[in-house]
Scaffold this motif. Structure first.
Motif, PDB file in Angstrom:
ATOM      1  N   LEU A 140      -1.781   8.514   5.026  1.00 27.87           N
ATOM      2  CA  LEU A 140      -2.979   7.999   5.674  1.00 27.87           C
ATOM      3  C   LEU A 140      -2.648   7.289   6.968  1.00 27.87           C
ATOM      4  CD1 LEU A 140      -2.700   4.813   4.866  1.00 27.87           C
ATOM      5  CD2 LEU A 140      -3.907   5.482   2.813  1.00 27.87           C
ATOM      6  N   GLY A 141      -1.404   7.480   7.425  1.00 29.25           N
ATOM      7  CA  GLY A 141      -0.977   6.812   8.663  1.00 29.25           C
ATOM      8  C   GLY A 141      -0.382   5.450   8.349  1.00 29.25           C
ATOM      9  N   ASP A 142      -0.416   4.562   9.322  1.00 25.18           N
ATOM     10  CA  ASP A 142       0.143   3.218   9.143  1.00 25.18           C
ATOM     11  C   ASP A 142      -0.916   2.326   8.498  1.00 25.18           C
ATOM     12  OD1 ASP A 142       0.779   0.404   9.735  1.00 25.18           O
ATOM     13  OD2 ASP A 142       2.500   1.284  10.751  1.00 25.18           O
ATOM     14  N   ALA A 143      -0.679   1.948   7.248  1.00 22.90           N
ATOM     15  CA  ALA A 143      -1.702   1.206   6.500  1.00 22.90           C
ATOM     16  C   ALA A 143      -2.005  -0.136   7.166  1.00 22.90           C
ATOM     17  CB  ALA A 143      -1.238   1.007   5.057  1.00 22.90           C
ATOM     18  N   GLY A 144      -0.967  -0.824   7.628  1.00 20.26           N
ATOM     19  CA  GLY A 144      -1.181  -2.131   8.267  1.00 20.26           C
ATOM     20  C   GLY A 144      -2.024  -1.995   9.527  1.00 20.26           C
ATOM     21  N   ASP A 145      -1.725  -0.996  10.333  1.00 14.71           N
ATOM     22  CA  ASP A 145      -2.494  -0.787  11.569  1.00 14.71           C
ATOM     23  C   ASP A 145      -3.934  -0.403  11.253  1.00 14.71           C
ATOM     24  OD1 ASP A 145      -0.205  -1.323  12.934  1.00 14.71           O
ATOM     25  OD2 ASP A 145       0.120   0.721  13.670  1.00 14.71           O
ATOM     26  N   PRO A 196       0.795  -1.241   0.000  1.00 17.22           N
ATOM     27  CA  PRO A 196       0.000   0.000   0.000  1.00 17.22           C
ATOM     28  C   PRO A 196       0.820   1.280   0.000  1.00 17.22           C
ATOM     29  CG  PRO A 196      -0.404  -1.300   2.001  1.00 17.22           C
ATOM     30  CD  PRO A 196       0.460  -2.121   1.110  1.00 17.22           C
ATOM     31  N   MET A 197       1.966   1.286   0.691  1.00 18.91           N
ATOM     32  CA  MET A 197       2.665   2.556   0.883  1.00 18.91           C
ATOM     33  C   MET A 197       4.087   2.484   0.330  1.00 18.91           C
ATOM     34  SD  MET A 197       0.184   3.991   2.480  1.00 18.91           S
ATOM     35  CE  MET A 197       0.586   5.418   3.444  1.00 18.91           C
ATOM     36  N   LEU A 198       4.363   3.223  -0.721  1.00 24.17           N
ATOM     37  CA  LEU A 198       5.746   3.330  -1.207  1.00 24.17           C
ATOM     38  C   LEU A 198       6.366   4.514  -0.473  1.00 24.17           C
ATOM     39  CD1 LEU A 198       8.164   2.703  -2.924  1.00 24.17           C
ATOM     40  CD2 LEU A 198       7.066   3.840  -4.852  1.00 24.17           C
ATOM     41  N   ALA A 199       7.046   4.227   0.639  1.00 22.64           N
ATOM     42  CA  ALA A 199       7.591   5.289   1.496  1.00 22.64           C
ATOM     43  C   ALA A 199       9.078   5.476   1.183  1.00 22.64           C
ATOM     44  CB  ALA A 199       7.318   4.950   2.959  1.00 22.64           C
ATOM     45  N   THR A 200       9.973   4.808   1.923  1.00 22.71           N
ATOM     46  CA  THR A 200      11.408   4.949   1.598  1.00 22.71           C
ATOM     47  C   THR A 200      11.758   4.174   0.330  1.00 22.71           C
ATOM     48  OG1 THR A 200      12.010   3.000   2.884  1.00 22.71           O
ATOM     49  CG2 THR A 200      12.025   5.112   4.048  1.00 22.71           C
ATOM     50  N   GLN A 218       9.899  10.089  10.799  1.00 20.45           N
ATOM     51  CA  GLN A 218       9.674   8.667  11.149  1.00 20.45           C
ATOM     52  C   GLN A 218       9.461   7.795   9.914  1.00 20.45           C
ATOM     53  OE1 GLN A 218       7.743  11.136  12.965  1.00 20.45           O
ATOM     54  NE2 GLN A 218       9.494  11.065  14.358  1.00 20.45           N
ATOM     55  N   GLY A 219       9.585   8.395   8.746  1.00 20.10           N
ATOM     56  CA  GLY A 219       9.418   7.608   7.523  1.00 20.10           C
ATOM     57  C   GLY A 219       7.981   7.428   7.092  1.00 20.10           C
ATOM     58  N   TYR A 220       7.060   8.205   7.681  1.00 18.12           N
ATOM     59  CA  TYR A 220       5.666   8.149   7.235  1.00 18.12           C
ATOM     60  C   TYR A 220       5.450   9.099   6.063  1.00 18.12           C
ATOM     61  CZ  TYR A 220       4.126   5.295  11.126  1.00 18.12           C
ATOM     62  OH  TYR A 220       3.961   4.259  11.993  1.00 18.12           O
ATOM     63  N   ILE A 221       4.569   8.670   5.158  1.00 23.56           N
ATOM     64  CA  ILE A 221       4.227   9.526   4.025  1.00 23.56           C
ATOM     65  C   ILE A 221       3.339  10.665   4.528  1.00 23.56           C
ATOM     66  CG2 ILE A 221       3.017   9.615   1.812  1.00 23.56           C
ATOM     67  CD1 ILE A 221       3.774   6.694   1.358  1.00 23.56           C
ATOM     68  N   MET A 222       3.654  11.891   4.076  1.00 24.04           N
ATOM     69  CA  MET A 222       2.890  13.087   4.466  1.00 24.04           C
ATOM     70  C   MET A 222       2.192  13.681   3.235  1.00 24.04           C
ATOM     71  SD  MET A 222       3.404  13.409   7.681  1.00 24.04           S
ATOM     72  CE  MET A 222       3.093  15.099   8.158  1.00 24.04           C
TER      73      MET A 222
HETATM   74  N1  URA Z   1       4.056   2.595   5.872  1.00 27.06           N
HETATM   75  C1  URA Z   1       2.814   3.002   6.228  1.00 27.06           C
HETATM   76  O1  URA Z   1       1.953   2.182   6.572  1.00 27.06           O
HETATM   77  N2  URA Z   1       2.543   4.318   6.217  1.00 27.06           N
HETATM   78  C2  URA Z   1       3.447   5.237   5.849  1.00 27.06           C
HETATM   79  O2  URA Z   1       3.121   6.431   5.826  1.00 27.06           O
HETATM   80  C3  URA Z   1       4.732   4.789   5.457  1.00 27.06           C
HETATM   81  C4  URA Z   1       5.009   3.472   5.477  1.00 27.06           C
END
Ligand code: URA
Length: 212
Positions: free
Chosen positions: A201-206, A131-135, A194-198
């Protein structure tokens, strides 16, 4: 990396609801599922087909069917699982392989902790779900894993992407001769400390599965 940001009002509508902090987990799962199906429609634009003739009640008609071997869908555990049903709804004959990746906190590198994939992926069209292409570290490691097994046609489907992640993928695979495509609903602004996308949508897994 060839990147397609799907520009469609339904995609934007569902993504907006996904981002909303008030969206509860059951609704988040349903929206993610619907959004993936819309992204999958674009991501499979180049899926391989072969010509086929069918008989209508009136006459033979020219058509196509999906080529063999069947496409392979690879959700990256854990959050990629929340994208699987939305993808296979559109590609019901696809095979599904699993890749579990976790970041080693000492080296900060993505490590594989579980795999269930064919040994030989040559000639397979592969669709990676994350879901999230972050780093970009996890996706790059996952794509490299598929390349090492012979894949040469990989499309990543991500709900959201950050410029840092795209740059990482570009660096990782430039000159590899094996292009990677990305299909996403939006390209966000940046990563936070913290490596979250801004704004993300927050932590997709959580949000899909709770904080476990
Ligand atoms: N993984 C996530 O679930 N959310 C982010 O914003 C970045 C990585």
């Amino acid at each position: 990396m060839e990147t397609l940001v799907v520009d469609h009002p339904l995609v934007a509508h569902k993504l907006t609801a996904l981002r909303d902090v008030r969206t509860d987990s059951p609704t988040f799962r349903r929206l993610a599922d619907e959004l993936v199906t819309l992204l999958a429609y674009e991501a499979t634009r180049d899926v391989r087909v072969i010509d086929q003739t069918v008989d209508t009640p009136l006459a033979p008609a020219h058509g196509v069917r999906l080529a063999r071997p069947a496409p392979l869908v690879v959700p990256i555990l854990r959050a990629g699982l929340g994208m699987l049903d939305g993808m296979t709804r559109l590609l019901p004959t696809a095979e599904v392989g699993f890749l579990g990746m976790i970041r080693d906190e000492s080296t900060l590198k993505a490590q594989t902790y579980a795999t269930r994939l064919p040994e030989d992926l040559s000639g397979r069209q592969c669709y990676v779900l994350d879901p999230m292409l972050a780093t970009g570290g996890t996706l790059a490691a996952a794509v490299q894993f598929l390349f090492d097994r012979g894949a040469d046609d990989v499309t990543a489907i991500c709900l959201l992407a950050a410029p840092e992640g795209i740059a990482h993928m570009d660096d990782a695979f430039k000159g590899s001769g094996r292009p990677v495509r990305l299909v996403t609903a939006a390209l966000d602004e940046r990563l936070n400390e913290q490596g979250y996308i801004m704004p993300g949508l927050g932590d997709a897994g959580d949000r899909l599965y709770g904080v476990v």
